[in-house]
Scaffold this motif. Structure first.
Motif, mmCIF file in Angstrom:
data_model
loop_
_atom_site.group_PDB
_atom_site.id
_atom_site.type_symbol
_atom_site.label_atom_id
_atom_site.label_comp_id
_atom_site.label_asym_id
_atom_site.label_seq_id
_atom_site.Cartn_x
_atom_site.Cartn_y
_atom_site.Cartn_z
ATOM 1 N N ALA A 120 -3.804 5.474 1.590
ATOM 2 C CA ALA A 120 -2.923 4.516 2.266
ATOM 3 C C ALA A 120 -2.227 5.164 3.462
ATOM 4 O O ALA A 120 -1.670 6.259 3.355
ATOM 5 N N ASN B 108 0.825 -1.207 0.000
ATOM 6 C CA ASN B 108 0.000 0.000 0.000
ATOM 7 C C ASN B 108 0.861 1.259 0.000
ATOM 8 O O ASN B 108 1.742 1.411 0.850
ATOM 9 N N HIS C 41 2.314 0.788 -6.396
ATOM 10 C CA HIS C 41 0.877 0.964 -6.150
ATOM 11 C C HIS C 41 0.412 2.299 -6.731
ATOM 12 O O HIS C 41 -0.627 2.378 -7.395
#
Length: 321
Positions: A318, A159, A164
């Motif tokens: 995140a 994350n 990502h």
């Protein structure tokens, strides 16, 4: 009594309260060259190539030390706590400006507790999938995702990591949805990608080049603004999704408070290295190009990248702590 230059410098250092290392011309002993990344990563390869060139250019060994963990936090903590004498340096990557936005209780300031030394290189990330996947381009991936929203999976190294964020930016610009599957690091994603447990993922090209050449993975797009010479038939994602540009980069930094003369000497050596034909030839295969920057330009670059990646992390939602 004869007084040689070294004795004179040492005596001057003691008289004027300078640290002991100031008595010797830099560098006079091996340099610890850290990277807060795991062995075998793209950053590790870049660190080792640069260390080899610098060792020969400056006539002292540059010993590479991998200190991975917590997305780069552990290695960075060791760097900022080191003596600012030029004998402890670190090659950082784009993740360096990502983790401060994920970890809310860092023991250091990622921008203020370092000395910017030199830019090294930038390289696009590649969007890859298994060879038998239905899509052959990012545009075809989007069509599949629109047909069956959130069925297609996007693997990443965790994350909020740069891999990502690259996937998140692609989805934002392309206006489609994938299901994110975060892993603990990039390494475990590869076999699951090859076997089809996850569908697509972003990597540095160096990390997957072998599997691409073996035909076990295929490249759907590159994250640079334009196509790269090494993959001329692979579209840049920005061709399909305007504004979808997110290069990975590498730079050299040291602890806060390094002497200006040492920083300038290192910058000169690093810049000469990355602009040499030998070094450019080594990094060309992975689509990387030199990113020469002086200390002040690098410091501003890091501030800009910190703000840009912070905005991406914020939109991703995140948070690790």
């Amino acid at each position: 009594m004869l007084i040689n230059r070294r004795n004179l410098l040492a005596t001057s250092a003691l008289l004027y309260g300078l640290p002991s290392w100031a008595a010797d011309p830099y560098p006079s002993k091996p340099v610890r060259f850290m990277t807060p990344n795991s062995a075998g990563s793209g950053a590790d390869g870049m660190t080792r190539r640069l260390a080899d060139h610098l060792g020969r250019a400056l006539s002292v060994p540059f010993f590479v030390e991998n200190i991975p963990g917590a997305g780069g936090v552990l290695g960075s903590e060791k760097l900022v706590r080191s003596e600012p004498d030029g004998y402890t340096l670190s090659l950082i990557s784009s993740n360096y400006v990502v983790f401060p936005h994920l970890y809310k209780k860092l023991s250091f300031n990622a921008l203020k507790d370092i000395t910017a030394v030199a830019g090294v290189a930038k390289t696009p990330m590649v969007l890859v999938t298994r060879s038998g996947f239905a899509a052959n381009t990012a545009a075809e991936l989007r069509q599949l995702a629109l047909r069956d929203p959130e069925k297609i999976t996007l693997g990443s190294s965790g994350n909020g990591t740069i891999l990502h964020l690259a996937g998140m930016l692609m989805q934002e610009q392309g206006k489609f949805k994938l299901t994110h599957v975060p892993y603990k690091g990039a390494g475990p994603v590869v076999p699951d990608l090859v076997s089809g447990i996850v569908d697509v993922a972003f990597f540095s090209y160096a990390s997957v080049e072998g599997l691409v050449k073996q035909g076990r993975l295929k490249v759907l797009g590159v994250s640079s603004a334009k196509r790269v010479p090494e993959l001329p038939d692979v579209p840049a994602l920005a061709e399909t999704f305007p504004g979808c540009v997110l290069d990975a980069w590498y730079a050299v930094v040291g602890p806060k408070g390094m002497p200006t003369a040492v920083v300038q000497k290192l910058n000169k050596a690093i810049t000469a290295t990355i602009e040499s034909d030998a070094f450019k030839g080594q990094i060309r295969a992975e689509g990387a190009v030199p990113l020469p920057m002086g200390p002040d330009a690098l410091a501003q670059f890091l501030r800009d990248e910190y703000a840009k990646h912070g905005a991406l992390v914020s939109r991703s939602g995140a948070v690790i702590q």
